[in-house]
Design an enzyme around this catalytic site. Structure first.
Site, mmCIF file in Angstrom:
data_model
loop_
_atom_site.group_PDB
_atom_site.id
_atom_site.type_symbol
_atom_site.label_atom_id
_atom_site.label_comp_id
_atom_site.label_asym_id
_atom_site.label_seq_id
_atom_site.Cartn_x
_atom_site.Cartn_y
_atom_site.Cartn_z
ATOM 1 N N PHE A 249 -28.839 48.561 -0.660
ATOM 2 C CA PHE A 249 -28.286 47.256 -0.303
ATOM 3 C C PHE A 249 -28.047 46.446 -1.577
ATOM 4 O O PHE A 249 -28.957 46.254 -2.367
ATOM 5 C CB PHE A 249 -29.233 46.502 0.640
ATOM 6 C CG PHE A 249 -28.572 45.321 1.277
ATOM 7 C CD1 PHE A 249 -27.724 45.486 2.368
ATOM 8 C CD2 PHE A 249 -28.765 44.047 0.776
ATOM 9 C CE1 PHE A 249 -27.096 44.398 2.951
ATOM 10 C CE2 PHE A 249 -28.143 42.948 1.354
ATOM 11 C CZ PHE A 249 -27.305 43.125 2.444
ATOM 12 N N GLU B 67 -11.291 44.801 0.764
ATOM 13 C CA GLU B 67 -12.677 44.801 1.255
ATOM 14 C C GLU B 67 -13.657 44.722 0.100
ATOM 15 O O GLU B 67 -13.409 45.319 -0.949
ATOM 16 C CB GLU B 67 -12.943 46.129 1.980
ATOM 17 C CG GLU B 67 -12.763 46.087 3.476
ATOM 18 C CD GLU B 67 -14.054 45.764 4.206
ATOM 19 O OE1 GLU B 67 -14.862 44.947 3.726
ATOM 20 O OE2 GLU B 67 -14.249 46.345 5.286
ATOM 21 N N ASP B 68 -14.780 44.076 0.310
ATOM 22 C CA ASP B 68 -15.836 44.067 -0.704
ATOM 23 C C ASP B 68 -16.501 45.438 -0.809
ATOM 24 O O ASP B 68 -16.638 45.998 -1.882
ATOM 25 C CB ASP B 68 -16.882 42.973 -0.410
ATOM 26 C CG ASP B 68 -17.387 42.997 1.038
ATOM 27 O OD1 ASP B 68 -16.972 43.860 1.833
ATOM 28 O OD2 ASP B 68 -18.217 42.123 1.373
ATOM 29 N N ARG C 63 -23.974 35.242 -3.098
ATOM 30 C CA ARG C 63 -22.530 35.510 -3.183
ATOM 31 C C ARG C 63 -21.943 35.053 -4.517
ATOM 32 O O ARG C 63 -20.915 35.564 -4.958
ATOM 33 C CB ARG C 63 -21.780 34.775 -2.063
ATOM 34 C CG ARG C 63 -22.021 35.324 -0.671
ATOM 35 C CD ARG C 63 -20.975 34.738 0.274
ATOM 36 N NE ARG C 63 -21.333 34.859 1.678
ATOM 37 C CZ ARG C 63 -21.078 35.934 2.431
ATOM 38 N NH1 ARG C 63 -20.478 36.976 1.906
ATOM 39 N NH2 ARG C 63 -21.407 35.958 3.699
ATOM 40 N N ASP D 274 -19.407 50.606 3.861
ATOM 41 C CA ASP D 274 -20.752 51.124 4.090
ATOM 42 C C ASP D 274 -20.652 52.248 5.126
ATOM 43 O O ASP D 274 -20.327 53.381 4.790
ATOM 44 C CB ASP D 274 -21.631 49.956 4.531
ATOM 45 C CG ASP D 274 -23.101 50.310 4.663
ATOM 46 O OD1 ASP D 274 -23.561 51.236 3.997
ATOM 47 O OD2 ASP D 274 -23.798 49.642 5.436
#
Ligand code: IMP
Length: 176
Positions: free
Chosen positions: A148, A95-96, A161, A99
């Site tokens: 964020f 996973e990046d 990205r 959250d």
């Protein structure tokens, strides 16, 4: 206009990935794990991590949709399933960022029902303060503040990205 404040440099990211690679290589010695990347944000991370792991591994992808812009919708949708049969396999979900934990919880529950030999998670980033679902992640690159972030696979409505670093987006538009 938004401005980007660098949070993690390319060097910091790459050196942490080398450490994670050494750890995963040691933990899975003699095994042939399946890396399951969570599209689209995982792309640079899984590419670098897989090359930092010295094992005979396989790579596949799943895709989930739960986000629009900077707001979580709280709804998870399954867009793409994996092709490799994971029954009896050692699966590492890549996973990046974690959250709220909603995506990861959904994926962990779903994949566990497919009877892998083991299921672990490696996430480049985690925002512990944002967590709403208590879900474990065995390997975490960096814990960050509840802000964020973009870059190194992470987007804001598909932008940023391609940045080799991770940055916080600040909206510099004067109020009023
Ligand atoms: P969760 O389900 O709330 O844990 O969110 C996981 C997904 O939301 C990640 O895989 C990202 O795609 C997206 N996401 C969460 N935080 C950020 C962020 O700071 N920047 C970009 N995408 C994010």
């Amino acid at each position: 206009m938004p401005s980007l404040n660098v949070l993690l440099t390319e060097d910091q990211i790459q050196s942490r990935i080398r450490e994670l690679g050494i750890q995963v290589t040691a933990d899975y010695a003699g095994e042939r794990p399946v890396f399951l990347g969570v599209l689209k944000g995982c792309i640079p991370f899984i590419a670098d991590l897989a090359r930092a792991v010295n094992l005979d591994l396989e790579v596949d992808y799943v895709q989930i949709a739960s986000y629009h812009g900077q707001q979580s919708t709280g709804v998870v949708r399954f867009r793409k399933d994996h092709d490799i049969d994971i029954q009896g396999r050692h699966v590492i979900l890549v996973e990046d960022i974690i959250d709220t934990g909603l995506t990861l919880q959904y994926l962990r529950d779903l994949l566990a029902m497919r009877n892998p030999a083991s299921l672990k998670v490696v996430a480049l980033l985690s925002k512990p303060e944002a967590r709403r679902h208590n879900v474990p992640a065995e390997y975490v690159g960096f814990e960050i503040e509840n802000e964020f972030v973009v870059g190194y696979g992470l987007d804001d409505s598909e932008r940023y990205r391609n940045l080799p670093y991770i940055a916080v987006v600040r909206d510099d538009t004067p109020a009023g």
